[in-house]
Motif scaffolding. Structure first.
Motif, PDB file in Angstrom:
ATOM      1  N   GLU A 261       0.875  -1.012   0.022  1.00 17.95           N
ATOM      2  CA  GLU A 261      -0.104  -0.073  -0.124  1.00 17.95           C
ATOM      3  C   GLU A 261       0.965   1.343   0.014  1.00 17.95           C
ATOM      4  O   GLU A 261       1.917   1.067   0.650  1.00 17.95           O
ATOM      5  N   SER A 262       0.267   2.171  -0.825  1.00 19.03           N
ATOM      6  CA  SER A 262       1.154   3.517  -0.822  1.00 19.03           C
ATOM      7  C   SER A 262       1.155   4.116   0.781  1.00 19.03           C
ATOM      8  O   SER A 262       0.145   4.066   1.248  1.00 19.03           O
ATOM      9  N   THR A 263       1.965   5.027   0.881  1.00 18.38           N
ATOM     10  CA  THR A 263       2.102   5.566   2.077  1.00 18.38           C
ATOM     11  C   THR A 263       1.362   6.920   2.218  1.00 18.38           C
ATOM     12  O   THR A 263       1.150   7.541   1.082  1.00 18.38           O
ATOM     13  N   GLY A 264       1.119   7.380   3.386  1.00 14.79           N
ATOM     14  CA  GLY A 264       0.407   8.879   3.341  1.00 14.79           C
ATOM     15  C   GLY A 264       1.257   9.853   2.794  1.00 14.79           C
ATOM     16  O   GLY A 264       0.818  10.576   2.167  1.00 14.79           O
ATOM     17  N   LEU A 265       2.577   9.744   2.875  1.00 16.98           N
ATOM     18  CA  LEU A 265       3.600  10.814   2.294  1.00 16.98           C
ATOM     19  C   LEU A 265       3.470  10.731   0.778  1.00 16.98           C
ATOM     20  O   LEU A 265       3.333  11.775   0.500  1.00 16.98           O
ATOM     21  N   GLU A 266       3.586   9.595   0.364  1.00 14.34           N
ATOM     22  CA  GLU A 266       3.393   9.288  -1.167  1.00 14.34           C
ATOM     23  C   GLU A 266       1.866   9.883  -1.712  1.00 14.34           C
ATOM     24  O   GLU A 266       2.095  10.622  -2.765  1.00 14.34           O
ATOM     25  N   TYR A 267       0.893   9.856  -0.832  1.00 17.13           N
ATOM     26  CA  TYR A 267      -0.217  10.272  -1.537  1.00 17.13           C
ATOM     27  C   TYR A 267      -0.166  12.024  -1.438  1.00 17.13           C
ATOM     28  O   TYR A 267      -0.711  12.503  -2.361  1.00 17.13           O
ATOM     29  N   LEU A 268       0.389  12.568  -0.485  1.00 16.29           N
ATOM     30  CA  LEU A 268       0.350  13.983  -0.444  1.00 16.29           C
ATOM     31  C   LEU A 268       1.336  14.455  -1.440  1.00 16.29           C
ATOM     32  O   LEU A 268       0.999  15.437  -2.130  1.00 16.29           O
ATOM     33  N   ARG A 269       2.127  13.656  -1.731  1.00 17.25           N
ATOM     34  CA  ARG A 269       3.165  14.128  -2.945  1.00 17.25           C
ATOM     35  C   ARG A 269       2.498  14.075  -4.125  1.00 17.25           C
ATOM     36  O   ARG A 269       2.612  14.887  -4.956  1.00 17.25           O
ATOM     37  N   VAL A 270       2.008  13.071  -4.424  1.00 15.21           N
ATOM     38  CA  VAL A 270       0.810  12.910  -5.719  1.00 15.21           C
ATOM     39  C   VAL A 270       0.027  14.002  -5.901  1.00 15.21           C
ATOM     40  O   VAL A 270      -0.093  14.459  -6.860  1.00 15.21           O
ATOM     41  N   LEU A 271      -0.691  14.322  -4.682  1.00 10.61           N
ATOM     42  CA  LEU A 271      -1.742  15.541  -4.801  1.00 10.61           C
ATOM     43  C   LEU A 271      -0.992  16.830  -5.048  1.00 10.61           C
ATOM     44  O   LEU A 271      -1.527  17.458  -6.025  1.00 10.61           O
ATOM     45  N   ALA A 272       0.045  17.056  -4.422  1.00 11.00           N
ATOM     46  CA  ALA A 272       0.783  18.299  -4.776  1.00 11.00           C
ATOM     47  C   ALA A 272       1.156  18.406  -5.970  1.00 11.00           C
ATOM     48  O   ALA A 272       1.075  19.569  -6.814  1.00 11.00           O
ATOM     49  N   ILE A 273       1.778  17.524  -6.567  1.00  5.22           N
ATOM     50  CA  ILE A 273       2.229  17.350  -7.973  1.00  5.22           C
ATOM     51  C   ILE A 273       1.309  17.490  -9.059  1.00  5.22           C
ATOM     52  O   ILE A 273       1.331  18.228 -10.031  1.00  5.22           O
ATOM     53  N   SER A 274      -0.094  16.929  -8.584  1.00  4.72           N
ATOM     54  CA  SER A 274      -1.044  16.961  -9.758  1.00  4.72           C
ATOM     55  C   SER A 274      -1.486  18.512  -9.615  1.00  4.72           C
ATOM     56  O   SER A 274      -1.611  18.951 -10.840  1.00  4.72           O
ATOM     57  N   ARG A 275      -1.513  19.045  -8.448  1.00  2.00           N
ATOM     58  CA  ARG A 275      -2.070  20.348  -8.508  1.00  2.00           C
ATOM     59  C   ARG A 275      -1.158  21.341  -9.252  1.00  2.00           C
ATOM     60  O   ARG A 275      -1.559  22.369 -10.215  1.00  2.00           O
ATOM     61  N   LEU A 276       0.075  21.339  -9.093  1.00  2.00           N
ATOM     62  CA  LEU A 276       1.028  21.937  -9.958  1.00  2.00           C
ATOM     63  C   LEU A 276       1.159  21.630 -11.431  1.00  2.00           C
ATOM     64  O   LEU A 276       1.261  22.658 -12.331  1.00  2.00           O
ATOM     65  N   TYR A 277       1.182  20.330 -11.507  1.00  2.00           N
ATOM     66  CA  TYR A 277       1.339  20.006 -13.290  1.00  2.00           C
ATOM     67  C   TYR A 277      -0.004  20.238 -13.958  1.00  2.00           C
ATOM     68  O   TYR A 277       0.206  20.865 -15.165  1.00  2.00           O
ATOM     69  N   LEU A 278      -1.090  20.255 -13.233  1.00  2.00           N
ATOM     70  CA  LEU A 278      -2.320  20.052 -13.922  1.00  2.00           C
ATOM     71  C   LEU A 278      -2.743  21.617 -13.936  1.00  2.00           C
ATOM     72  O   LEU A 278      -3.727  21.847 -13.241  1.00  2.00           O
ATOM     73  N   ASP A 279      -2.194  22.439 -14.575  1.00  2.00           N
ATOM     74  CA  ASP A 279      -2.362  24.030 -14.683  1.00  2.00           C
ATOM     75  C   ASP A 279      -3.707  24.330 -15.018  1.00  2.00           C
ATOM     76  O   ASP A 279      -4.187  25.450 -15.111  1.00  2.00           O
ATOM     77  N   ASN A 280      -4.403  23.241 -15.651  1.00  2.00           N
ATOM     78  CA  ASN A 280      -5.543  23.756 -16.719  1.00  2.00           C
ATOM     79  C   ASN A 280      -6.852  23.133 -16.118  1.00  2.00           C
ATOM     80  O   ASN A 280      -8.152  22.995 -16.662  1.00  2.00           O
ATOM     81  N   VAL A 281      -6.886  21.832 -15.100  1.00  2.00           N
ATOM     82  CA  VAL A 281      -7.818  21.492 -14.672  1.00  2.00           C
ATOM     83  C   VAL A 281      -8.231  22.120 -13.213  1.00  2.00           C
ATOM     84  O   VAL A 281      -7.528  22.080 -12.112  1.00  2.00           O
ATOM     85  N   PRO A 282      -9.513  22.828 -13.076  1.00  2.00           N
ATOM     86  CA  PRO A 282      -9.933  23.554 -11.934  1.00  2.00           C
ATOM     87  C   PRO A 282      -9.724  22.870 -10.522  1.00  2.00           C
ATOM     88  O   PRO A 282      -9.230  23.649  -9.663  1.00  2.00           O
ATOM     89  N   HIS A 283     -10.242  21.727 -10.241  1.00  2.00           N
ATOM     90  CA  HIS A 283     -10.659  21.237  -8.998  1.00  2.00           C
ATOM     91  C   HIS A 283      -9.616  20.029  -8.797  1.00  2.00           C
ATOM     92  O   HIS A 283      -9.371  19.150  -9.728  1.00  2.00           O
ATOM     93  N   LEU A 284      -9.203  19.862  -7.631  1.00  2.00           N
ATOM     94  CA  LEU A 284      -8.391  18.913  -7.153  1.00  2.00           C
ATOM     95  C   LEU A 284      -9.021  18.122  -6.050  1.00  2.00           C
ATOM     96  O   LEU A 284      -9.297  18.914  -5.026  1.00  2.00           O
ATOM     97  N   GLN A 285      -9.354  16.996  -5.951  1.00  2.00           N
ATOM     98  CA  GLN A 285     -10.364  16.048  -5.038  1.00  2.00           C
ATOM     99  C   GLN A 285      -9.635  15.139  -4.314  1.00  2.00           C
ATOM    100  O   GLN A 285      -8.781  14.483  -4.780  1.00  2.00           O
TER     101      GLN A 285
END
Ligand code: SF4
Length: 361
Positions: A261-285
């Motif tokens: 299972e992924s770690t919590g830290l890995e989850y947070l890292r994926v969220l953060a990079i998603s918000r920064l990389y997806l500059d054209n998708v409005p919402h991050l869930q």
């Protein structure tokens, strides 16, 4: 360019290249990555509002001919534990959810070749007629492709007919990782990356709102995670049809693929990079269903502006070994506890502040 400069640029809305995305994902200190993602979220939505939707997921059948190795939910055709709900059963679950205030219903299941298009049309028409205030945010690309195969027609035609029957929106399920090498290992019989993107493009061309997901933590590399974000970003440049991006991690406990299972830290890292990389998708869930509610709360400081839904009933992730669930009250308390204000939204991201619980006061 230094990592600090890259983070500053990305937090300001500059577009990251693929190589920059991989570099930030692998090298940026987690909290600095999260701070940049949160700064970006606050500049896109300069408000303390965190949205969520009251919804339920009804897994109407577990019979599936796709056999993904990461899935503990499905049963092959003719298996003794296979089930398909009757229309009455689905409708009674919709009624129960509507009585709890649900505005969105996700009717999703396996790719069951015994179910014809007409079965879905009759069901959706009935739900739309009996519950006009409910939005059907239902099925998935896999189910759409399965129906097109059974009916020997195009996916566009299937979408048109389902839309006419009352389906409002297509969820982003089944994207997993949009990289052929990964899909060959975890879902070889599922739609190819280009096909997933193509069906999404078709739904968006019909005016249906859509979301995009990413299931990470199976066998993909870091670069393949960024490649997935890149595929979503490219389609969004073309269509602007995705309302939100929802990364969630693989739950390995009862699946043939197994793994860790992924770690919590890995989850947070994926969220953060998603918000920064997806500059054209409005919402991050924040998809709290697999990492749990407390990680979902932390997600609000790593780029997320939406808590997803209450998910009153769900089997797919549950059967893989996840036991998380939430009431409206719990979700609102978590949002308030993180320093934000819970606001109910609908499928189209219209805010419904009049529906908030007293806890929001
Ligand atoms: S993930 Fe979906 S398509 Fe894959 S086996 Fe499970 S139910 Fe079928």
């Amino acid at each position: 360019m230094s990592i600090t400069d890259l983070l500053e640029r990305a937090a300001g809305g500059a577009r990251l290249s693929f190589d920059e995305g991989v570099r930030l994902y692998e090298e940026a200190p987690l909290h600095e990555l999260g701070a940049a993602a949160h700064a970006r979220r606050m500049s896109l939505f300069p408000t303390d509002d965190v949205t969520y939707v009251i919804d339920t997921t009804i897994n109407y059948t577990n019979v599936c001919n796709v056999h993904c190795t990461f899935c503990a939910f499905f049963r092959p055709e003719r298996h003794g534990e296979g089930y398909t709900m009757s229309h009455d059963d689905v409708v009674s679950r919709v009624k129960w959810a509507a009585d709890q205030g649900a505005t969105q219903i996700m009717i999703q299941g396996g790719v069951n070749p015994a179910l014809r298009l007409e079965w879905f049309e009759r069901l959706f028409r009935r739900v739309a007629l009996e519950f006009p205030s409910i939005d059907l945010h239902s099925l998935s690309v896999s189910e759409i492709v399965g129906l097109a195969t059974v009916e020997e027609t195009t996916t566009l035609e299937i979408l048109r007919r389902l839309r006419a029957a009352g389906m409002k929106s297509l969820p982003g399920a089944g994207a997993e990782i949009l990289v052929e090498r990964v899909r060959k290992r975890i879902s070889a019989r599922k739609v190819k990356p280009e096909q997933w993107l193509g069906v999404m493009r078709e739904a968006q061309s019909l005016g249906m709102p859509t979301t995009a997901t990413m299931m990470f933590g199976s066998i993909e590399t870091h670069a393949e995670r960024i490649a997935h974000l890149d595929a979503v970003r490219r389609l969004q440049d073309e269509t602007h049809g995705f309302t939100a991006f929802i990364p969630w991690y693989y739950v390995p406990f009862k699946t043939p693929l197994k793994g860790r299972e992924s770690t919590g830290l890995e989850y947070l890292r994926v969220l953060a990079i998603s918000r920064l990389y997806l500059d054209n998708v409005p919402h991050l869930q924040a998809s709290w269903l697999t990492p749990g509610l407390k990680m979902g709360q932390l997600a609000l400081l790593y780029g997320c502006d939406d808590m997803g839904g209450t998910i009153l009933e769900e089997r797919v992730v549950h059967d893989a070994g996840s036991t998380n669930e939430a009431t409206r009250k719990q979700l609102e308390e978590l949002i308030i506890g993180a320093g934000f204000r819970p606001v109910i939204r609908d499928t189209y991201w219209n805010l419904r502040p009049e529906m908030a619980l007293a806890t929001a006061g």
